[in-house]
Design an enzyme around this catalytic site. Structure first.
Site, short mmCIF file in Angstrom:
data_model
loop_
_atom_site.label_atom_id
_atom_site.label_comp_id
_atom_site.label_asym_id
_atom_site.label_seq_id
_atom_site.Cartn_x
_atom_site.Cartn_y
_atom_site.Cartn_z
N ALA A 171 0.77 -1.25 0.00
CA ALA A 171 0.00 0.00 0.00
C ALA A 171 0.80 1.29 0.00
CB ALA A 171 -0.96 0.00 1.18
N CYS B 11 2.79 -0.99 -12.46
CA CYS B 11 3.04 0.19 -13.29
C CYS B 11 4.10 -0.16 -14.32
CB CYS B 11 3.43 1.39 -12.43
SG CYS B 11 4.89 1.12 -11.45
N ARG C 197 8.86 2.45 4.52
CA ARG C 197 7.75 3.03 3.76
C ARG C 197 6.43 3.04 4.53
NH1 ARG C 197 8.43 3.32 -1.84
NH2 ARG C 197 6.31 2.61 -2.23
N1 SAM Z 1 -0.08 0.90 -3.90
C1 SAM Z 1 0.90 1.95 -3.69
C2 SAM Z 1 0.27 3.29 -4.01
O1 SAM Z 1 -0.71 3.35 -4.77
O2 SAM Z 1 0.73 4.31 -3.45
C3 SAM Z 1 2.16 1.70 -4.49
C4 SAM Z 1 2.74 0.36 -4.20
S1 SAM Z 1 4.27 0.03 -4.97
C5 SAM Z 1 3.84 -0.21 -6.61
C6 SAM Z 1 4.60 -1.59 -4.41
C7 SAM Z 1 4.82 -1.72 -2.92
O3 SAM Z 1 5.12 -3.09 -2.63
C8 SAM Z 1 5.99 -0.93 -2.37
O4 SAM Z 1 5.56 -0.08 -1.34
C9 SAM Z 1 6.96 -1.98 -1.86
O5 SAM Z 1 7.63 -1.57 -0.69
C10 SAM Z 1 6.05 -3.15 -1.59
N2 SAM Z 1 6.76 -4.46 -1.61
C11 SAM Z 1 8.05 -4.71 -1.98
N3 SAM Z 1 8.34 -6.01 -1.83
C12 SAM Z 1 7.23 -6.61 -1.36
C13 SAM Z 1 6.90 -7.95 -0.98
N4 SAM Z 1 7.79 -8.92 -1.10
N5 SAM Z 1 5.66 -8.19 -0.51
C14 SAM Z 1 4.75 -7.20 -0.41
N6 SAM Z 1 5.00 -5.92 -0.76
C15 SAM Z 1 6.21 -5.62 -1.23
#
Ligand code: SAM
Length: 447
Positions: free
Chosen positions: A106, A227, A134
């Site tokens: 998120a 994205c 984050r």
């Molecule tokens: N949904 C957010 C928004 O609209 O602001 C953006 C999310 S971003 C595309 C993907 C997120 O997944 C990041 O915050 C990242 O830290 C997290 N992430 C990274 N590795 C992950 C994992 N193994 N499991 C779950 N989340 C993860």
């Protein structure tokens, strides 16, 4: 310079359209915001076209210095790129407002604030972020948005399946990805890209999806988004969910004039066709099956300290509809969270690392309870409960830099400061000046 392997891959995927995409990736990114229902209309002078697929979305003709706008800090809008607001359509078409939704990946909270707004007071959102650095910005954005219908957690996807099987009506997996859709916004995304990164992302995305899968109710909705443009992370993963995990891919009703491209599985926003950045989403329904809803085992004696009756009376008087909120005191802090979901949230507090549940209502300071900052951001706040000091732009920015404000002839004690009538936080009027109670960690550091 875009990586050669990326150019070859997109050439294969898009054929004659590919050069148009490559050209669009050289253009300036589009700036857009989504309004909070805390305010009625936009405060920018900039020419503001509407984002056609979200009634609160607006394009801005240029990027203002958001830091210099106090209403930005008050959560009156979120700077969100337009394509990702398409999540709204998936919600409207498949997820009733009275739903329990998990936004698994998120941070920083663009889609979480959108979902929170969509659900309003009928639903509950659990906004999770596994990366520690984050999760606090996510919690800040959720508090500023002010709906109180959200629990922010910092846990791994597998815990949701273990501790909350068949619980969620909808799960959004906005997966970490190779970020091709960010190429024109972020040079680092170009530098980090390789086919190896794409393959690693595919593996990670599948492991996230399978880890969380059992938390989704049979018949529940999964929204998978990235994205990025490549079919390995997008269509192939959506088809993998359908075939391996067991779900049906669902269509979305879209206006062809928007330029969204329907693919074999799901929908792409390509920046040469859509006014926004690169985005992909696919909506799926988990196969229906019989299941026994989970019985939540909440300890009979709730955690925390009982709230003294006179404190209870005071803090309830700060809220519009106090009966809608369950209150819990832990340590010096009193938190308010939706009464309708009390049992689930109490249970979550025993199993998950909850960064925030609902909103911070009050904090013990000496002999009294003072309001917490997040109350000033909350839509549940009864504004008349505190004398209000309206600030001009200069003083509002000074307040947001946590500077002391000049003397005022307002009553001594706690005052709520506002800008254009919107609460920014609290100060304590000590006569010679007003002491600033804005959270230090949220202050504007440089202008
Ligand atoms: N949904 C957010 C928004 O609209 O602001 C953006 C999310 S971003 C595309 C993907 C997120 O997944 C990041 O915050 C990242 O830290 C997290 N992430 C990274 N590795 C992950 C994992 N193994 N499991 C779950 N989340 C993860």
């Amino acid at each position: 310079m875009l990586p050669v392997e990326f150019l070859d891959m997109m050439q294969q995927q898009l054929g004659q359209q590919a050069p148009l995409l490559f050209r669009a990736l050289e253009d300036e990114p589009v700036v857009s915001i989504r309004l909070n229902d805390k305010i009625d209309e936009l405060s920018f002078d900039a020419d503001a076209d509407e984002v056609p697929w979200h009634y609160d979305g607006y394009y801005l003709s240029e990027r203002p210095m958001f830091t210099l706008d106090p209403l930005f800090h008050a959560g009156c809008y979120y700077v969100q790129e337009a394509s990702s607001m398409l999540i709204q359509l998936a919600l409207e078409q498949y997820v009733p407002e009275q739903s329990v939704v998990l936004d698994l990946c998120a941070a920083p909270g663009g889609k979480a604030t959108l979902i929170s707004q969509y659900l309003g007071q009928d639903g509950l959102l659990v906004a999770n972020e596994v990366v520690r650095q984050r999760v606090f910005v996510l919690s800040e954005n959720i508090q500023k948005w002010g709906n109180g219908n959200t629990v922010v957690t910092h846990n791994s996807p597998a815990l949701f399946a273990d501790a909350l099987p068949n619980m969620f009506d909808c799960i959004l997996v906005d997966a970490p990805c190779s970020g091709e859709g960010m190429f024109r916004k972020d040079e680092q995304a170009v530098a980090d890209w390789s086919m190896r990164t794409v393959r690693t992302c595919v593996e990670r995305q599948r492991s996230i999806l399978s880890d969380v899968w059992d938390a989704l109710k049979p018949g529940g909705i999964i929204i998978y988004s990235t994205c990025t443009f490549n079919r390995h992370e997008d269509e192939e993963n959506a088809m993998w969910i359908a075939e391996e995990l067991g779900a049906d891919i669902l269509p979305l009703r879209l206006d062809p004039a928007w330029g969204v491209t329907e693919s074999l599985a799901g929908y792409h926003c390509y920046p040469h066709l859509v006014r926004g950045e690169g985005f992909y989403l696919c909506v799926l329904r988990k196969h229906r099956a019989d299941y026994t809803p989970m019985k939540l085992r909440v300890p009979r004696k709730p955690a925390g300290t009982p709230i003294a009756p006179d404190t209870l009376e005071t803090v309830r008087s700060w809220l519009h509809h106090p009966d809608d909120w369950a209150l819990r005191q832990a340590d010096r802090f009193i938190t308010a969270y939706p009464m309708q979901y009390k049992e689930l949230i109490d249970y979550m507090a025993t199993k998950f690392l909850c960064i925030s549940t609902g909103f911070g209502l009050a904090e013990e300071r000496g002999k009294f309870f003072a309001p917490q900052h997040s109350l000033s951001m909350s839509k549940a706040l009864r504004q008349e409960a505190f004398p209000a000091l309206e600030l001009n732009l200069e003083n509002a920015l000074a307040f947001l830099r946590t500077e002391a404000l000049p003397m005022t002839n307002m009553p001594l004690g706690l005052l709520m400061v506002t800008y254009h009538g919107i609460p920014l936080g609290f100060v304590k009027n000590v006569g010679a000046r007003c002491n600033n109670l804005y959270p230090n960690e949220w202050r504007i550091r440089k202008l």
